[in-house]
Design a protein around this motif. Sequence first.
Motif, PDB file in Angstrom:
ATOM      1  N   UNK A   6      41.093 -31.324   1.684  1.00  0.00           N
ATOM      2  CA  UNK A   6      41.671 -31.152   0.345  1.00  0.00           C
ATOM      3  C   UNK A   6      41.467 -32.377  -0.539  1.00  0.00           C
ATOM      4  N   UNK A   7      41.066 -33.505   0.071  1.00  0.00           N
ATOM      5  CA  UNK A   7      40.905 -34.690  -0.759  1.00  0.00           C
ATOM      6  C   UNK A   7      39.932 -35.695  -0.173  1.00  0.00           C
ATOM      7  N   UNK A   8      39.427 -36.551  -1.050  1.00  0.00           N
ATOM      8  CA  UNK A   8      38.471 -37.585  -0.656  1.00  0.00           C
ATOM      9  C   UNK A   8      38.856 -38.903  -1.323  1.00  0.00           C
ATOM     10  N   UNK A   9      38.869 -39.953  -0.540  1.00  0.00           N
ATOM     11  CA  UNK A   9      39.136 -41.290  -1.079  1.00  0.00           C
ATOM     12  C   UNK A   9      37.834 -42.075  -0.989  1.00  0.00           C
ATOM     13  N   UNK A  10      37.369 -42.569  -2.134  1.00  0.00           N
ATOM     14  CA  UNK A  10      36.059 -43.229  -2.183  1.00  0.00           C
ATOM     15  C   UNK A  10      36.179 -44.741  -2.306  1.00  0.00           C
ATOM     16  N   UNK A  11      35.396 -45.436  -1.482  1.00  0.00           N
ATOM     17  CA  UNK A  11      35.124 -46.856  -1.665  1.00  0.00           C
ATOM     18  C   UNK A  11      34.192 -46.993  -2.882  1.00  0.00           C
ATOM     19  N   UNK A  12      34.204 -48.131  -3.540  1.00  0.00           N
ATOM     20  CA  UNK A  12      33.371 -48.288  -4.748  1.00  0.00           C
ATOM     21  C   UNK A  12      32.128 -49.155  -4.503  1.00  0.00           C
ATOM     22  N   UNK A  37      38.826 -28.652  -7.573  1.00  0.00           N
ATOM     23  CA  UNK A  37      40.256 -28.800  -7.311  1.00  0.00           C
ATOM     24  C   UNK A  37      40.577 -29.677  -6.120  1.00  0.00           C
ATOM     25  N   UNK A  38      39.574 -30.417  -5.651  1.00  0.00           N
ATOM     26  CA  UNK A  38      39.829 -31.334  -4.539  1.00  0.00           C
ATOM     27  C   UNK A  38      40.384 -32.647  -5.102  1.00  0.00           C
ATOM     28  N   UNK A  39      41.286 -33.265  -4.353  1.00  0.00           N
ATOM     29  CA  UNK A  39      41.826 -34.550  -4.771  1.00  0.00           C
ATOM     30  C   UNK A  39      40.770 -35.637  -4.630  1.00  0.00           C
ATOM     31  N   UNK A  40      40.676 -36.522  -5.624  1.00  0.00           N
ATOM     32  CA  UNK A  40      39.723 -37.635  -5.558  1.00  0.00           C
ATOM     33  C   UNK A  40      40.454 -38.925  -5.935  1.00  0.00           C
ATOM     34  N   UNK A  41      40.363 -39.926  -5.078  1.00  0.00           N
ATOM     35  CA  UNK A  41      40.975 -41.227  -5.367  1.00  0.00           C
ATOM     36  C   UNK A  41      39.973 -42.332  -5.040  1.00  0.00           C
ATOM     37  N   UNK A  42      40.208 -43.503  -5.605  1.00  0.00           N
ATOM     38  CA  UNK A  42      39.289 -44.637  -5.420  1.00  0.00           C
ATOM     39  C   UNK A  42      40.056 -45.829  -4.863  1.00  0.00           C
ATOM     40  N   UNK A  43      39.446 -46.444  -3.849  1.00  0.00           N
ATOM     41  CA  UNK A  43      40.105 -47.536  -3.140  1.00  0.00           C
ATOM     42  C   UNK A  43      39.067 -48.619  -2.894  1.00  0.00           C
ATOM     43  N   UNK A  44      39.215 -49.757  -3.590  1.00  0.00           N
ATOM     44  CA  UNK A  44      38.230 -50.826  -3.464  1.00  0.00           C
ATOM     45  C   UNK A  44      38.904 -52.107  -2.995  1.00  0.00           C
ATOM     46  N   UNK A  45      38.185 -52.893  -2.234  1.00  0.00           N
ATOM     47  CA  UNK A  45      38.732 -54.158  -1.738  1.00  0.00           C
ATOM     48  C   UNK A  45      38.580 -55.290  -2.741  1.00  0.00           C
ATOM     49  N   UNK A  46      38.223 -54.981  -3.956  1.00  0.00           N
ATOM     50  CA  UNK A  46      38.018 -55.987  -4.992  1.00  0.00           C
ATOM     51  C   UNK A  46      39.175 -57.000  -5.022  1.00  0.00           C
ATOM     52  N   UNK A  47      38.823 -58.290  -4.938  1.00  0.00           N
ATOM     53  CA  UNK A  47      39.867 -59.329  -4.936  1.00  0.00           C
ATOM     54  C   UNK A  47      39.981 -60.001  -6.292  1.00  0.00           C
ATOM     55  N   UNK A  48      39.249 -59.479  -7.295  1.00  0.00           N
ATOM     56  CA  UNK A  48      39.214 -60.128  -8.593  1.00  0.00           C
ATOM     57  C   UNK A  48      39.645 -59.213  -9.731  1.00  0.00           C
TER      58      UNK A  48
END
Length: 258
Positions: A6-12, A37-48
Amino acid sequence: MLEALRGFVFDLDGCVWQGERLNPGAAETLAALHRAGRGVAYLTNNSRARGAEVSAKLRRLGVTPSEPALTPLEIVGDVVAERYGPSRVLVIGAPELAAVVEGAGHTLVDVKAWRNATVVAVGNDFDLTYERLAAAARAAAAGAPVVTPNLDPRLPLEDGDFLPGCGAIVEAVCVAAGVRPVVVGKPEPPLFRIALARLGLRPHEAAMVGDSVTSDVAGGHAVGMRTVLYAPDGAPPDAADVVVRSFAELARLAGVAP
Ligand SMILES: [Mg+2]
């Protein structure tokens, strides 16, 4: 398997984009998932950068995020507060890192006053000097715990180029101090859990999609998510639950190909 999710979390970095360039098919696949209609979120390790800044870059490159991207800067100040209480923090990193630490109620310590630091926060520092490195290492060796957004060795850019990542600087500090850091971002669980909560999904209902086995795949797997390794140059099939070479392949497997 991806078709049922139902959802995907993407690295950038290295997944959705390289530097200032979207990877081929990323915009189309992300839009198709959203339309389906799928959930999409973004998750990046950006430290800046904070989530709003990262989301603005997504929009600039032609992707419309349905909610702000998540970065470790959203929680680093709270993690320091939870673990160590209100702290005197020596920050080695971008002004954005110092701002979120101060915003969480901590006091910033000047490099020359490193002896006063009770915590050392280390992010990627494009203005790193030997003086800053020495101050951080000395404060850490004197007992101040080191807290960092991530241990990523590289920041991938266009055409296979890269910048040294946050991890390269953290490791320099920690090697000199003889300590190990507390990691706030991937592969630690908190940001994955926040992403799932925003999507309103349980871990097994969503996949973490990224280009790093140690950060995206290991971290997603640890919280119970399905994992997709984005590997344009190929990878062993057991490197993640699913290995894809392109966003077109991801769209096919997810059942949203045009
Ligand atoms: Mg990446």
